[in-house]
Design a protein around this motif. Structure first.
Motif, mmCIF file in Angstrom:
data_model
loop_
_atom_site.group_PDB
_atom_site.id
_atom_site.type_symbol
_atom_site.label_atom_id
_atom_site.label_comp_id
_atom_site.label_asym_id
_atom_site.label_seq_id
_atom_site.Cartn_x
_atom_site.Cartn_y
_atom_site.Cartn_z
ATOM 1 N N ARG A 180 38.602 36.003 45.021
ATOM 2 C CA ARG A 180 37.730 36.545 46.065
ATOM 3 C C ARG A 180 36.512 37.243 45.465
ATOM 4 O O ARG A 180 35.408 37.166 46.002
ATOM 5 C CB ARG A 180 38.520 37.510 46.956
ATOM 6 N N PHE A 181 36.730 37.921 44.354
ATOM 7 C CA PHE A 181 35.652 38.681 43.721
ATOM 8 C C PHE A 181 34.634 37.759 43.049
ATOM 9 O O PHE A 181 33.444 38.069 43.002
ATOM 10 C CB PHE A 181 36.257 39.644 42.709
ATOM 11 N N ASP A 182 35.095 36.644 42.493
ATOM 12 C CA ASP A 182 34.238 35.643 41.853
ATOM 13 C C ASP A 182 33.374 36.275 40.753
ATOM 14 O O ASP A 182 32.133 36.275 40.833
ATOM 15 C CB ASP A 182 33.363 34.959 42.905
ATOM 16 N N PRO A 183 34.007 36.792 39.689
ATOM 17 C CA PRO A 183 33.237 37.493 38.658
ATOM 18 C C PRO A 183 32.404 36.556 37.806
ATOM 19 O O PRO A 183 32.702 35.363 37.667
ATOM 20 C CB PRO A 183 34.336 38.155 37.810
ATOM 21 N N ASP A 184 31.371 37.112 37.204
ATOM 22 C CA ASP A 184 30.560 36.369 36.249
ATOM 23 C C ASP A 184 31.227 36.304 34.879
ATOM 24 O O ASP A 184 30.945 35.401 34.089
ATOM 25 C CB ASP A 184 29.182 37.029 36.115
ATOM 26 N N VAL A 185 32.078 37.266 34.584
ATOM 27 C CA VAL A 185 32.827 37.296 33.334
ATOM 28 C C VAL A 185 34.087 38.124 33.571
ATOM 29 O O VAL A 185 34.097 39.026 34.431
ATOM 30 C CB VAL A 185 31.973 37.893 32.176
ATOM 31 N N VAL A 186 35.142 37.798 32.838
ATOM 32 C CA VAL A 186 36.401 38.543 32.924
ATOM 33 C C VAL A 186 36.652 39.218 31.580
ATOM 34 O O VAL A 186 36.743 38.548 30.543
ATOM 35 C CB VAL A 186 37.585 37.627 33.277
ATOM 36 N N VAL A 187 36.732 40.542 31.588
ATOM 37 C CA VAL A 187 37.056 41.323 30.400
ATOM 38 C C VAL A 187 38.537 41.677 30.470
ATOM 39 O O VAL A 187 39.012 42.139 31.504
ATOM 40 C CB VAL A 187 36.199 42.602 30.325
ATOM 41 N N VAL A 188 39.256 41.452 29.388
ATOM 42 C CA VAL A 188 40.681 41.776 29.340
ATOM 43 C C VAL A 188 40.901 42.903 28.348
ATOM 44 O O VAL A 188 40.588 42.767 27.161
ATOM 45 C CB VAL A 188 41.534 40.555 28.936
ATOM 46 N N SER A 189 41.412 44.041 28.837
ATOM 47 C CA SER A 189 41.876 45.094 27.944
ATOM 48 C C SER A 189 43.259 44.667 27.470
ATOM 49 O O SER A 189 44.263 44.861 28.150
ATOM 50 C CB SER A 189 41.927 46.441 28.667
ATOM 51 N N ALA A 190 43.268 44.023 26.305
ATOM 52 C CA ALA A 190 44.442 43.313 25.819
ATOM 53 C C ALA A 190 45.249 44.196 24.883
ATOM 54 O O ALA A 190 45.087 44.167 23.666
ATOM 55 C CB ALA A 190 44.020 42.020 25.118
ATOM 56 N N GLY A 191 46.149 44.982 25.484
ATOM 57 C CA GLY A 191 47.106 45.759 24.706
ATOM 58 C C GLY A 191 48.468 45.099 24.807
ATOM 59 O O GLY A 191 48.989 44.916 25.907
ATOM 60 N N GLN A 192 49.051 44.741 23.667
ATOM 61 C CA GLN A 192 50.313 44.011 23.673
ATOM 62 C C GLN A 192 51.505 44.941 23.426
ATOM 63 O O GLN A 192 52.542 44.531 22.915
ATOM 64 C CB GLN A 192 50.268 42.878 22.651
ATOM 65 N N ASP A 193 51.373 46.206 23.827
ATOM 66 C CA ASP A 193 52.481 47.147 23.659
ATOM 67 C C ASP A 193 53.516 47.039 24.772
ATOM 68 O O ASP A 193 54.460 47.831 24.817
ATOM 69 C CB ASP A 193 51.990 48.587 23.526
ATOM 70 N N ALA A 194 53.378 46.053 25.656
ATOM 71 C CA ALA A 194 54.433 45.747 26.613
ATOM 72 C C ALA A 194 55.441 44.762 26.030
ATOM 73 O O ALA A 194 56.336 44.297 26.739
ATOM 74 C CB ALA A 194 53.839 45.180 27.900
ATOM 75 N N LEU A 195 55.333 44.459 24.748
ATOM 76 C CA LEU A 195 56.291 43.578 24.101
ATOM 77 C C LEU A 195 57.671 44.225 24.025
ATOM 78 O O LEU A 195 57.808 45.450 23.948
ATOM 79 C CB LEU A 195 55.816 43.219 22.691
ATOM 80 N N PHE A 196 58.692 43.384 23.986
ATOM 81 C CA PHE A 196 60.084 43.849 24.005
ATOM 82 C C PHE A 196 60.433 44.728 22.816
ATOM 83 O O PHE A 196 61.329 45.575 22.904
ATOM 84 C CB PHE A 196 61.027 42.643 24.039
ATOM 85 N N ASP A 197 59.735 44.574 21.691
ATOM 86 C CA ASP A 197 60.080 45.326 20.486
ATOM 87 C C ASP A 197 59.064 46.417 20.166
ATOM 88 O O ASP A 197 59.064 46.962 19.060
ATOM 89 C CB ASP A 197 60.244 44.388 19.289
ATOM 90 N N ASP A 198 58.199 46.740 21.133
ATOM 91 C CA ASP A 198 57.216 47.790 20.869
ATOM 92 C C ASP A 198 57.888 49.159 20.954
ATOM 93 O O ASP A 198 58.656 49.424 21.886
ATOM 94 C CB ASP A 198 56.073 47.711 21.876
ATOM 95 N N PRO A 199 57.619 50.053 20.000
ATOM 96 C CA PRO A 199 58.302 51.353 19.987
ATOM 97 C C PRO A 199 57.813 52.348 21.030
ATOM 98 O O PRO A 199 58.451 53.382 21.219
ATOM 99 C CB PRO A 199 58.026 51.880 18.575
ATOM 100 N N LEU A 200 56.711 52.047 21.734
ATOM 101 C CA LEU A 200 56.129 53.038 22.635
ATOM 102 C C LEU A 200 56.495 52.845 24.101
ATOM 103 O O LEU A 200 56.089 53.654 24.934
ATOM 104 C CB LEU A 200 54.610 53.050 22.489
#
Length: 330
Positions: free
Chosen positions: A230-250
């Motif tokens: 719906r928003f139809d962006p000109d660009v998509v920025v991803v704040s790519a933090g992979q600390d949702a991984l199963f073995d992440d300590p945080l």
């Protein structure tokens, strides 16, 4: 579309060995980048670039604090966030690399800025949560000089409170965040929807600990992807933090590396706009595998998330969004 990687050795000056956010974790993540990937050296942002989203007092405060650091030692701004004598320079390169990734995405090429320090917790006037300046926000604000609409998708384990605060009143930025509920920084609830012209352009999906790739895929499929279309962006920025991984300590989210590939593929397929990813968190041993899956998805591979069925709480969250027609931009 080909994918480029913006990274370099310049971030090693911001380092406190033993801290979760150290140079070793970037080195580990880079191990997931395919050997043949195009690598681009980062360029510095200027203080004027930072000033698009940060106060002058904050910028000068970080610069001064770094100058006062003894060489080779770290000083702490708060219990979590440190600087060294080289941190201001490293942070300029991190923000500059984020803009380079966005610039390449605007030209039609997916790009991933693998940088540090991360940025999504940094508010206009405060460093926090390992973050000094908000890399994704700096790049987004600079992009808005050239385009009308930028979407930011934040899949880091922690809510991107700084990014939300910076664009909370804007209808030019769609901010979608999926994160573990109830942990640092304590924000990111569905009721936080924006202010003024920005009402409806902030979309938060807090998930219970123990959530898996199936939960994330449900949120993307039923909430984020429709909002992006719906928003139809000109660009998509991803704040790519992979600390949702199963073995992440945080944290206690259980994504597998291929889950990040699945999310990336969903975003690529959601809109003709290219993706500019900017590294946020990620501290587990499987981080390199997640980076590899993300890059593969940008290059056309598609993945299925693992983890079985969705949690009842995730289904209820998605249903609540579906029942509120004004919850996402129309």
């Amino acid at each position: 579309m080909p994918c480029s990687i913006v990274t370099g050795d310049l971030f090693a000056g911001h380092d406190a060995p033993g801290h979760p956010e150290c140079q070793a974790r970037l080195d580990a993540a880079l191990a997931g980048v395919p050997a043949g990937a195009r690598r681009i050296a980062p360029e510095r942002a200027t203080p004027e670039d930072l000033a698009r989203v940060h106060t002058g007092r904050h910028i000068e405060g970080i610069r001064s604090f770094c100058r006062e650091c003894p060489p080779g030692r770290a000083r702490y701004l708060d219990p979590d966030t440190y600087v060294t004598s080289c941190s201001f320079d490293a942070a300029l390169y991190a923000a500059g690399a984020a803009w380079q990734a966005v610039e390449r995405a605007l030209s039609g090429e997916h790009s991933f800025a693998l940088v540090r320090p991360p940025g999504h917790h940094a508010t206009p006037d405060r460093a926090m949560g390992f973050c000094l300046f908000n890399n994704a926000a700096v790049a987004t604000a600079k992009a808005l000089r050239e385009v009308d609409r930028v979407a930011i998708v934040d899949w880091d384990l922690h809510h991107g409170n700084g990014t939300q605060a910076i664009f909370y009143g804007s209808d030019q930025v769609l901010f979608c965040s999926v994160h573990q509920a109830g942990i640092f920084p304590g924000t990111g609830w569905p009721e936080e929807r924006g202010a003024g012209p920005g009402v409806g352009y902030t979309v938060n999906a807090p998930l219970e600990g123990g959530s898996t790739g199936a939960d994330y895929a449900l949120v993307f499929r039923e909430v984020f992807v429709p909002a992006l279309r719906r928003f139809d962006p000109d660009v998509v920025v991803v704040s790519a933090g992979q600390d949702a991984l199963f073995d992440d300590p945080l944290g206690s989210i259980h994504l597998r590396p291929e889950g990040f590939g699945a999310l990336t593929g969903m975003l690529v397929d959601a809109t003709p706009a290219s993706l500019a990813l900017v590294l946020e968190g990620g501290y587990g041993r499987s981080h390199a595998g997640a980076i590899g899956a993300i890059v593969a998805a940008l290059d056309g591979a598609r993945f299925s998330p693992a983890g079985g069925g969705e949690k009842a709480s995730t289904r209820h969250l998605v249903e609540a969004y579906a029942s509120r027609r004004d919850a996402v931009p129309l």
